[in-house]
Design an enzyme around this catalytic site. Structure first.
Site, short mmCIF file in Angstrom:
data_model
loop_
_atom_site.label_atom_id
_atom_site.label_comp_id
_atom_site.label_asym_id
_atom_site.label_seq_id
_atom_site.Cartn_x
_atom_site.Cartn_y
_atom_site.Cartn_z
N HIS A 32 0.82 -1.27 0.06
CA HIS A 32 -0.10 0.00 0.05
C HIS A 32 0.73 1.05 0.10
O HIS A 32 0.55 2.43 0.41
CB HIS A 32 -0.94 0.07 1.06
CG HIS A 32 -2.01 -0.97 1.08
ND1 HIS A 32 -3.25 -0.66 0.48
CD2 HIS A 32 -2.14 -2.32 1.18
CE1 HIS A 32 -4.19 -1.66 0.46
NE2 HIS A 32 -3.50 -2.85 0.54
N THR A 33 2.11 1.10 -0.55
CA THR A 33 2.85 2.16 -0.70
C THR A 33 2.71 2.74 -2.00
O THR A 33 3.21 4.00 -2.18
CB THR A 33 4.44 1.91 -0.35
OG1 THR A 33 4.89 0.61 -0.82
CG2 THR A 33 4.54 1.73 1.11
N ASP A 34 2.56 1.84 -2.97
CA ASP A 34 2.53 2.35 -4.32
C ASP A 34 1.71 3.76 -4.93
O ASP A 34 2.10 4.59 -5.02
CB ASP A 34 2.43 1.20 -5.37
CG ASP A 34 1.06 0.42 -5.42
OD1 ASP A 34 0.15 0.86 -4.50
OD2 ASP A 34 0.75 -0.42 -6.47
N GLY A 122 -7.28 -15.09 -7.72
CA GLY A 122 -7.95 -15.03 -6.38
C GLY A 122 -7.08 -15.16 -5.41
O GLY A 122 -7.43 -15.07 -4.33
N GLY A 124 -4.30 -13.23 -4.96
CA GLY A 124 -3.48 -12.16 -4.51
C GLY A 124 -2.06 -12.18 -5.44
O GLY A 124 -1.20 -11.26 -4.83
N LEU A 125 -2.09 -13.10 -6.27
CA LEU A 125 -0.74 -13.06 -7.06
C LEU A 125 -0.99 -12.22 -8.59
O LEU A 125 -0.11 -12.36 -9.32
CB LEU A 125 -0.43 -14.47 -7.34
CG LEU A 125 -0.23 -15.27 -6.15
CD1 LEU A 125 0.19 -16.65 -6.36
CD2 LEU A 125 0.81 -14.66 -5.20
N SER A 128 -4.52 -10.63 -12.86
CA SER A 128 -4.94 -9.63 -13.95
C SER A 128 -4.00 -8.78 -14.35
O SER A 128 -3.80 -8.54 -15.69
CB SER A 128 -5.93 -8.73 -12.94
OG SER A 128 -5.57 -8.05 -11.86
N ASP A 172 1.87 -4.12 -9.20
CA ASP A 172 1.72 -5.23 -9.92
C ASP A 172 2.05 -5.48 -11.45
O ASP A 172 2.91 -6.65 -12.00
CB ASP A 172 0.14 -5.82 -10.05
CG ASP A 172 -0.27 -5.63 -8.57
OD1 ASP A 172 0.35 -5.49 -7.46
OD2 ASP A 172 -1.73 -5.50 -8.57
N TYR A 224 -9.93 -2.29 0.46
CA TYR A 224 -8.84 -1.62 -0.31
C TYR A 224 -9.17 -0.14 -0.54
O TYR A 224 -8.22 0.83 -0.48
CB TYR A 224 -8.57 -2.38 -1.66
CG TYR A 224 -7.22 -1.92 -2.52
CD1 TYR A 224 -6.02 -2.37 -2.29
CD2 TYR A 224 -7.26 -0.88 -3.30
CE1 TYR A 224 -4.79 -1.95 -2.96
CE2 TYR A 224 -6.17 -0.40 -3.88
CZ TYR A 224 -4.98 -1.07 -3.78
OH TYR A 224 -3.94 -0.65 -4.32
C1 GLA Z 1 -2.83 -4.71 -4.84
C2 GLA Z 1 -2.80 -3.60 -5.96
C3 GLA Z 1 -1.54 -2.93 -5.82
C4 GLA Z 1 -0.93 -2.52 -4.70
C5 GLA Z 1 -0.98 -3.61 -3.43
C6 GLA Z 1 -0.80 -3.30 -1.99
O1 GLA Z 1 -2.11 -5.50 -5.46
O2 GLA Z 1 -3.07 -4.14 -7.32
O3 GLA Z 1 -1.46 -1.75 -6.74
O4 GLA Z 1 -1.57 -1.45 -4.14
O5 GLA Z 1 -2.26 -4.23 -3.61
O6 GLA Z 1 0.58 -2.99 -1.97
#
Ligand code: GLA
Length: 382
Positions: A32-34, A122, A124-125, A128, A172, A224
């Site tokens: 959550h830094t991006d 699903g 978290g990898l 998409s 991502d 989110y």
């Molecule tokens: C998801 C989002 C990314 C990033 C992460 C948290 O993967 O797609 O852009 O914000 O959560 O670091």
């Protein structure tokens, strides 16, 4: 394994002109830094999405996949986020984002596309992002866009934000485009400059386990977006353009100005940025065995300050570390999804067994645990 060339030929009655692929990602640290214009440190994984593509002589995109029935047809002259849905929005969204950014596709021909994906959905990898980047790499070459990796990553992000409706950052797509074998990518989300940093996992006898909680997460709705808005509000109250401008020295002032919860959200982002830079420095100086405490501190910050972990993830991380992992933390957006553990290879099975046993004892859902290897980013396969 599906032979995508023969599947394409069966679907469209001729061979593809080429096959492009892009990987999913794991974020080693920097969560959550991006979207706060900070630092992230992801790597591309050895699970890829492939797109087999051939030109058409009209201006239509025809889209099929090995995982969903039927064909989606869209005209290049009427691409719009409003008419895209499901998995095809990730592909069409990239073409739309390019057109919207003024990248010429007016003179272009249409394309027949067949997609096959090995990136778990699903978990978290970033399945998409893999789809967006495989499509982007194919479009870039066939439509002569001549865009660099970061520019293509940006188009993937716009596709995700617009077509899919999640306010995500560049993490991502940058990982999927820029990944290299046995490296992490340090990305500065303010300047969008990136650099690969060697991990030396193999030489050190280390591996990375993904521990998928199998708890569903959904970023277009829910937590989110709430975290995104808390950070924007924090930046507004602190009178900065983005939380990137806040350092540890500013935290006492932030604590006076913000309510208790908003302060913890900001503190996570500030300390997480510091941990990313400390991880890069530690990797370069002392190697991957020296980053365990940083991973654990990131996990604690996500659990206590940013509050984006779930009990399954917290238990998996604590158990992995107690069973011999060097460090463990949730990876990705949170509210479910996966955690990672950095482990000595000879202890990997034992650590995975310990995590499964602990979650089962606690009456939690059974996790899916597997190893990932830092791998190459988007490329043309043939
Ligand atoms: C998801 C989002 C990314 C990033 C992460 C948290 O993967 O797609 O852009 O914000 O959560 O670091």
């Amino acid at each position: 394994m599906t032979d995508i060339t023969s599947e394409f030929t069966a679907a469209y009655g001729r061979a593809p002109e080429g096959v492009w692929s892009a990987p999913g990602r794991v974020n080693l640290i920097g969560e959550h830094t991006d979207y706060n214009k900070g630092f992230v440190l992801p790597f591309a994984i050895n699970f890829r999405t492939q797109a087999a593509v051939a030109r058409r002589d009209d201006r239509e995109i025809h889209l099929r996949s090995t995982f969903a029935e039927g064909e989606v047809v869209a005209s290049l002259d009427s691409l719009s986020p409003d008419t895209m849905d499901g998995w095809s929005a990730y592909v069409l969204g990239v073409a739309w984002a390019a057109a919207d950014a003024g990248v010429a596709i007016d003179a272009a021909f249409g394309l027949d596309i067949l997609v096959d994906s090995r990136v778990p959905v699903g978990a978290g990898l970033s399945s998409s992002a893999a789809l967006e980047c495989a499509a982007g790499a194919a479009f870039n070459e066939l439509w002569d866009w001549n865009l660099g990796d970061v520019a293509l990553a940006r188009l993937g992000r716009v596709a995700e934000n617009t077509a899919v409706g999640a306010p995500t950052g560049l993490l991502d797509q940058a990982a999927s485009m820029l990944g290299q074998e046995d490296h992490v990518v340090v990305l500065d989300c303010l300047t969008e400059e990136a650099r690969a940093v060697p991990l030396h996992l193999r030489e050190e006898g280390l591996g990375i386990l993904v521990m998928n909680s199998n708890v569903d997460h959904e970023h277009a709705t829910g937590g989110y977006g709430d975290r995104f808005r808390s950070c924007a509000e924090g930046a507004r109250i602190l009178d900065v353009e983005s939380l990137r401008e806040i350092t540890a020295d500013d935290l006492p002032r932030a604590q006076e100005l913000l309510d208790e919860e908003a302060f913890r959200r900001v503190r996570h982002v500030v300390t997480e940025n510091e941990r990313v830079l400390a991880t890069v420095a530690a990797l370069e100086k002392d190697g991957p065995r020296s980053i365990g405490q940083l991973l654990d501190a990131s996990q604690a910050s996500m659990r206590d300050d940013f509050e984006i972990t779930v009990p399954e993830i917290d238990t998996a991380c604590d158990t992995a570390v107690a069973a011999g992992a060097i460090g463990a933390r949730m990876t990705g957006g949170g509210f479910g999804g996966s955690a990672i553990a950095l482990v000595p290879l000879e202890q990997a099975d034992q650590i995975a067994d310990a995590v499964r046993a602990r979650l089962s004892e606690a009456g939690m859902r059974e996790p899916t645990i597997f190893a990932v290897v830092p791998s190459e980013g988007a490329r043309r396969d043939r």
